[in-house]
Design a protein around this motif. Structure first.
Motif, PDB file in Angstrom:
ATOM      1  N   ASN A 101       0.817  -1.217   0.000  1.00  0.00           N
ATOM      2  CA  ASN A 101       0.000   0.000   0.000  1.00  0.00           C
ATOM      3  C   ASN A 101       0.849   1.265   0.000  1.00  0.00           C
ATOM      4  OD1 ASN A 101      -2.551  -1.314   0.020  1.00  0.00           O
ATOM      5  ND2 ASN A 101      -2.282  -1.749   2.198  1.00  0.00           N
ATOM      6  N   LEU A 102       2.164   1.098  -0.142  1.00  0.00           N
ATOM      7  CA  LEU A 102       3.089   2.222  -0.187  1.00  0.00           C
ATOM      8  C   LEU A 102       3.578   2.427  -1.615  1.00  0.00           C
ATOM      9  CD1 LEU A 102       5.212   1.393   2.978  1.00  0.00           C
ATOM     10  CD2 LEU A 102       3.321   3.013   2.811  1.00  0.00           C
ATOM     11  N   SER A 103       4.100   3.608  -1.883  1.00  0.00           N
ATOM     12  CA  SER A 103       4.654   3.897  -3.200  1.00  0.00           C
ATOM     13  C   SER A 103       5.977   3.172  -3.393  1.00  0.00           C
ATOM     14  CB  SER A 103       4.869   5.405  -3.355  1.00  0.00           C
ATOM     15  OG  SER A 103       5.619   5.686  -4.525  1.00  0.00           O
ATOM     16  N   ILE A 104       6.308   2.908  -4.639  1.00  0.00           N
ATOM     17  CA  ILE A 104       7.609   2.333  -4.955  1.00  0.00           C
ATOM     18  C   ILE A 104       8.732   3.252  -4.466  1.00  0.00           C
ATOM     19  CG2 ILE A 104       7.797   3.351  -7.266  1.00  0.00           C
ATOM     20  CD1 ILE A 104       8.963   0.648  -8.191  1.00  0.00           C
ATOM     21  N   ASN A 105       8.439   4.539  -4.339  1.00  0.00           N
ATOM     22  CA  ASN A 105       9.433   5.502  -3.849  1.00  0.00           C
ATOM     23  C   ASN A 105       9.678   5.385  -2.350  1.00  0.00           C
ATOM     24  OD1 ASN A 105       9.737   6.725  -6.437  1.00  0.00           O
ATOM     25  ND2 ASN A 105       7.837   7.861  -6.109  1.00  0.00           N
ATOM     26  N   ASP A 106       8.856   4.573  -1.665  1.00  0.00           N
ATOM     27  CA  ASP A 106       9.015   4.385  -0.226  1.00  0.00           C
ATOM     28  C   ASP A 106       9.869   3.168   0.110  1.00  0.00           C
ATOM     29  OD1 ASP A 106       7.398   6.561   0.564  1.00  0.00           O
ATOM     30  OD2 ASP A 106       5.584   5.380   0.238  1.00  0.00           O
ATOM     31  N   GLU A 107      10.510   2.571  -0.889  1.00  0.00           N
ATOM     32  CA  GLU A 107      11.244   1.327  -0.648  1.00  0.00           C
ATOM     33  C   GLU A 107      12.349   1.496   0.400  1.00  0.00           C
ATOM     34  OE1 GLU A 107      14.173   1.682  -4.561  1.00  0.00           O
ATOM     35  OE2 GLU A 107      12.442   0.357  -4.600  1.00  0.00           O
ATOM     36  N   GLY A 108      12.994   2.659   0.425  1.00  0.00           N
ATOM     37  CA  GLY A 108      14.023   2.914   1.425  1.00  0.00           C
ATOM     38  C   GLY A 108      13.442   2.905   2.827  1.00  0.00           C
ATOM     39  N   LYS A 109      12.263   3.500   2.979  1.00  0.00           N
ATOM     40  CA  LYS A 109      11.575   3.505   4.276  1.00  0.00           C
ATOM     41  C   LYS A 109      11.279   2.083   4.725  1.00  0.00           C
ATOM     42  CE  LYS A 109       7.094   4.653   6.322  1.00  0.00           C
ATOM     43  NZ  LYS A 109       5.751   5.247   6.100  1.00  0.00           N
ATOM     44  N   VAL A 110      10.792   1.261   3.803  1.00  0.00           N
ATOM     45  CA  VAL A 110      10.460  -0.130   4.135  1.00  0.00           C
ATOM     46  C   VAL A 110      11.703  -0.873   4.617  1.00  0.00           C
ATOM     47  CG1 VAL A 110       9.623  -2.328   3.230  1.00  0.00           C
ATOM     48  CG2 VAL A 110       8.525  -0.185   2.525  1.00  0.00           C
ATOM     49  N   ILE A 111      12.798  -0.738   3.881  1.00  0.00           N
ATOM     50  CA  ILE A 111      14.031  -1.438   4.234  1.00  0.00           C
ATOM     51  C   ILE A 111      14.561  -0.964   5.582  1.00  0.00           C
ATOM     52  CG2 ILE A 111      16.451  -1.767   3.593  1.00  0.00           C
ATOM     53  CD1 ILE A 111      15.499  -1.708   0.645  1.00  0.00           C
ATOM     54  N   ARG A 112      14.546   0.353   5.803  1.00  0.00           N
ATOM     55  CA  ARG A 112      15.048   0.875   7.080  1.00  0.00           C
ATOM     56  C   ARG A 112      14.199   0.390   8.251  1.00  0.00           C
ATOM     57  NH1 ARG A 112      16.114   5.376   3.699  1.00  0.00           N
ATOM     58  NH2 ARG A 112      14.074   6.280   4.177  1.00  0.00           N
ATOM     59  N   GLU A 113      12.866   0.362   8.078  1.00  0.00           N
ATOM     60  CA  GLU A 113      11.997  -0.108   9.157  1.00  0.00           C
ATOM     61  C   GLU A 113      12.210  -1.597   9.421  1.00  0.00           C
ATOM     62  OE1 GLU A 113       7.896   0.931   8.910  1.00  0.00           O
ATOM     63  OE2 GLU A 113       8.279   3.062   8.627  1.00  0.00           O
ATOM     64  N   ALA A 114      12.436  -2.353   8.364  1.00  0.00           N
ATOM     65  CA  ALA A 114      12.678  -3.785   8.515  1.00  0.00           C
ATOM     66  C   ALA A 114      13.959  -4.030   9.298  1.00  0.00           C
ATOM     67  CB  ALA A 114      12.748  -4.451   7.147  1.00  0.00           C
ATOM     68  N   VAL A 115      15.006  -3.328   8.960  1.00  0.00           N
ATOM     69  CA  VAL A 115      16.293  -3.496   9.646  1.00  0.00           C
ATOM     70  C   VAL A 115      16.194  -3.035  11.094  1.00  0.00           C
ATOM     71  CG1 VAL A 115      18.711  -2.777   9.687  1.00  0.00           C
ATOM     72  CG2 VAL A 115      17.623  -3.365   7.509  1.00  0.00           C
ATOM     73  N   SER A 116      15.482  -1.935  11.322  1.00  0.00           N
ATOM     74  CA  SER A 116      15.314  -1.430  12.691  1.00  0.00           C
ATOM     75  C   SER A 116      14.600  -2.456  13.566  1.00  0.00           C
ATOM     76  CB  SER A 116      14.525  -0.123  12.671  1.00  0.00           C
ATOM     77  OG  SER A 116      14.265   0.337  13.983  1.00  0.00           O
ATOM     78  N   ALA A 117      13.534  -3.068  13.037  1.00  0.00           N
ATOM     79  CA  ALA A 117      12.807  -4.084  13.794  1.00  0.00           C
ATOM     80  C   ALA A 117      13.684  -5.305  14.047  1.00  0.00           C
ATOM     81  CB  ALA A 117      11.543  -4.496  13.043  1.00  0.00           C
ATOM     82  N   PHE A 118      14.499  -5.667  13.068  1.00  0.00           N
ATOM     83  CA  PHE A 118      15.424  -6.791  13.227  1.00  0.00           C
ATOM     84  C   PHE A 118      16.394  -6.527  14.380  1.00  0.00           C
ATOM     85  CE2 PHE A 118      19.577  -8.658  12.320  1.00  0.00           C
ATOM     86  CZ  PHE A 118      19.260  -9.995  12.213  1.00  0.00           C
ATOM     87  N   ASN A 119      16.901  -5.312  14.462  1.00  0.00           N
ATOM     88  CA  ASN A 119      17.847  -4.975  15.529  1.00  0.00           C
ATOM     89  C   ASN A 119      17.192  -5.057  16.909  1.00  0.00           C
ATOM     90  OD1 ASN A 119      20.064  -4.594  13.840  1.00  0.00           O
ATOM     91  ND2 ASN A 119      19.535  -2.468  13.430  1.00  0.00           N
ATOM     92  N   ARG A 120      15.907  -4.802  16.986  1.00  0.00           N
ATOM     93  CA  ARG A 120      15.175  -5.013  18.244  1.00  0.00           C
ATOM     94  C   ARG A 120      15.075  -6.496  18.566  1.00  0.00           C
ATOM     95  NH1 ARG A 120       9.474  -2.161  18.319  1.00  0.00           N
ATOM     96  NH2 ARG A 120       9.474  -3.138  20.391  1.00  0.00           N
TER      97      ARG A 120
END
Length: 266
Positions: free
Chosen positions: A243-262
């Motif tokens: 449901n996000l724009s293709i331009n939000d891919e960086g946001k998705v990756i950063r959020e994924a990595v942040s959650a992984f670090n938790r």
């Protein structure tokens, strides 16, 4: 437990613009964010127009190998296509054989398959066809009581071919059945070769980034540590981006990595 981020190549494959991108387009994006551990998504073969389904497949596989070398990547696993409604008899089986061939060429240590609908005995017969394939086959737990979904069932299938079969535990699928994730993890013990990490609300298979649903991640990680799990925590959280724009891919990756670090600090 390996504390390095890894994801299926489908993490940013979906977008609201419905722009379709294959693995060779997505991999350079992941590499640009420093991601080196990737699980190859041969489920692309479920699209009839996929290059993996025709004479272009050899060139595509060469391209994936070139990308691996160019970016210093680890192809830590792979996922075979699974049955779709309307497929002719033997069509899915043929695609799985092809996906196994591709995974072996690219030196993936295992390939994930969905159990067939039916009993443990029917699954033993079905996956007996893939003996001697040259790559470990990891059976994934499903999200329905009408399918193979618990460690006891998967362990029984593995016992029929302990040299060639392993288990892949999917967190979201187990949560949909209300299972105790720690208890399930501890039941697999040494049969566990990999994970599909994603979250949901317990009602639908949302494939969200961890902490966006209601999974008890602390208990889950505790179970991994108790069995001495030495593999990766591989994301299969592809629907968060749709449901996000293709331009939000960086946001998705950063959020994924942040959650992984938790996750890894529990």
């Amino acid at each position: 437990m390996v504390e390095e981020f890894s994801t299926n190549t489908n993490l940013i494959a979906f977008n609201r613009e419905r722009i379709v991108r294959d693995m060779d387009s997505l991999i350079p994006v992941y590499a640009s964010y420093g991601i080196r551990n990737l699980d190859l998504n041969f489920c692309e073969m479920m699209r009839p127009e996929s290059r993996l389904n025709d004479s272009r497949s050899k060139g595509y596989i060469r391209r994936l190998e070139d990308l691996r070398k160019e970016y210093g990547l680890n192809y830590i696993g792979s996922h075979a296509p699974y049955s779709q409604k309307g497929e002719k008899e033997g069509e899915t089986e043929y695609k799985i054989f092809r996906a196994i061939e591709f995974a072996a060429i690219l030196r993936c240590p295992y390939i994930v398959v969905h159990p067939v609908r039916g009993t443990v005995e029917e699954n033993i017969r079905y996956y007996g066809k893939f003996r001697g394939s040259g790559i470990l086959i990891a059976i994934e737990n499903m999200e329905s009581d009408k399918e193979i979904s618990r460690h006891s069932e998967i362990n029984e299938i593995i016992a029929s071919n302990p040299e060639g079969l392993r288990a892949l535990f999917d967190t979201g699928h187990a949560n949909l059945l209300g299972l105790d994730l720690k208890e399930e993890i501890m039941g697999y013990k040494d049969n566990l070769i990999g994970l599909h990490i994603h979250d949901n609300d317990g009602r639908s298979d949302q494939h969200l980034i961890p902490f966006m649903g209601n999974i008890d991640w602390r208990s889950f990680i505790s179970g991994l540590r108790e069995i001495g799990y030495k593999g990766l925590l591989t994301y299969e959280a592809m629907y968060y981006s749709r449901n996000l724009s293709i331009n939000d891919e960086g946001k998705v990756i950063r959020e994924a990595v942040s959650a992984f670090n938790r996750l890894i600090h529990f």
